[in-house]
Design a protein around this motif. Structure first.
Motif, mmCIF file in Angstrom:
data_model
loop_
_atom_site.group_PDB
_atom_site.id
_atom_site.type_symbol
_atom_site.label_atom_id
_atom_site.label_comp_id
_atom_site.label_asym_id
_atom_site.label_seq_id
_atom_site.Cartn_x
_atom_site.Cartn_y
_atom_site.Cartn_z
ATOM 1 N N GLY A 15 74.903 -41.066 42.734
ATOM 2 C CA GLY A 15 75.591 -39.952 42.114
ATOM 3 C C GLY A 15 76.775 -40.466 41.315
ATOM 4 N N THR A 40 72.075 -38.904 39.710
ATOM 5 C CA THR A 40 72.494 -37.512 39.568
ATOM 6 C C THR A 40 73.917 -37.543 39.043
ATOM 7 O OG1 THR A 40 71.102 -36.824 41.409
ATOM 8 C CG2 THR A 40 72.857 -35.322 40.768
ATOM 9 N N TRP A 55 77.490 -35.325 37.439
ATOM 10 C CA TRP A 55 78.244 -34.073 37.408
ATOM 11 C C TRP A 55 79.528 -34.310 36.631
ATOM 12 C CZ3 TRP A 55 83.097 -32.465 38.972
ATOM 13 C CH2 TRP A 55 83.318 -31.079 38.897
ATOM 14 N N LYS A 107 69.436 -36.362 36.828
ATOM 15 C CA LYS A 107 69.521 -34.981 37.298
ATOM 16 C C LYS A 107 70.962 -34.546 37.100
ATOM 17 C CE LYS A 107 66.151 -35.624 40.977
ATOM 18 N NZ LYS A 107 65.984 -35.651 42.441
ATOM 19 N N ALA A 130 73.826 -32.153 38.712
ATOM 20 C CA ALA A 130 74.178 -31.355 39.886
ATOM 21 C C ALA A 130 74.958 -30.116 39.454
ATOM 22 C CB ALA A 130 75.022 -32.186 40.848
ATOM 23 N N ASP A 131 74.842 -29.064 40.250
ATOM 24 C CA ASP A 131 75.583 -27.839 39.980
ATOM 25 C C ASP A 131 77.058 -27.963 40.348
ATOM 26 O OD1 ASP A 131 73.390 -26.384 38.986
ATOM 27 O OD2 ASP A 131 72.753 -25.859 41.018
ATOM 28 N N SER A 132 77.364 -28.852 41.285
ATOM 29 C CA SER A 132 78.757 -29.053 41.703
ATOM 30 C C SER A 132 78.921 -30.477 42.223
ATOM 31 C CB SER A 132 79.146 -28.062 42.809
ATOM 32 O OG SER A 132 78.450 -28.370 44.001
ATOM 33 N N ASP A 169 77.428 -30.649 45.692
ATOM 34 C CA ASP A 169 75.969 -30.802 45.696
ATOM 35 C C ASP A 169 75.580 -32.253 45.444
ATOM 36 O OD1 ASP A 169 75.586 -28.098 46.183
ATOM 37 O OD2 ASP A 169 75.167 -27.616 44.079
ATOM 38 N N LEU A 170 76.265 -32.897 44.509
ATOM 39 C CA LEU A 170 75.983 -34.289 44.194
ATOM 40 C C LEU A 170 76.222 -35.159 45.419
ATOM 41 C CD1 LEU A 170 76.845 -36.266 41.055
ATOM 42 C CD2 LEU A 170 77.638 -37.113 43.230
ATOM 43 N N THR A 187 73.603 -34.944 48.213
ATOM 44 C CA THR A 187 72.222 -35.343 47.947
ATOM 45 C C THR A 187 72.049 -36.804 47.551
ATOM 46 O OG1 THR A 187 72.372 -34.588 45.653
ATOM 47 C CG2 THR A 187 71.549 -33.011 47.275
ATOM 48 N N CYS A 188 73.138 -37.566 47.422
ATOM 49 C CA CYS A 188 73.027 -38.955 46.969
ATOM 50 C C CYS A 188 73.429 -39.933 48.065
ATOM 51 C CB CYS A 188 73.911 -39.175 45.742
ATOM 52 S SG CYS A 188 73.350 -38.225 44.319
#
Length: 99
Positions: free
Chosen positions: A28, A51, A53, A69, A71-73, A76-77, A80-81
């Protein structure tokens, strides 16, 4: 970095020490300024699943076109990383992203 660094040979097979990932980690990247976008782009080029952001989402678009990808926030990043890098412009922006 020979096999002695990455693990040991047993019965002709390399065994990795505990804690070593067999696959590349997911990465991320927070902060798509000049440095962050360049570094995230290099990770994509090296075959990592990245990912990204940024507070200004449009700065993520060039990396999304390269395969990242978005991320929305930041949360979130991070959730998920496997590995997260942050490259923000100053202490105030770092605090805004982290806290």
């Amino acid at each position: 970095f020979g096999s002695s660094f990455c693990g040991r040979q047993t019965n002709g097979r390399l065994q990795r020490p505990l804690g070593i990932m067999a696959e590349k980690p997911t990465v991320g990247y927070i902060g798509m300024g000049i440095m962050g976008s360049a570094m995230a782009g290099r990770l994509i080029d090296a075959g990592y699943a990245v990912t990204v952001w940024n507070r200004s989402k449009e700065k993520c678009e060039p990396l999304e076109k390269k395969g990242a990808k978005v991320a929305d926030s930041a949360q979130d990043l991070v959730e998920t990383c496997d590995v997260v890098f942050s490259c923000t412009s100053d202490p105030a922006s770092a605090r805004a992203v982290v806290f």
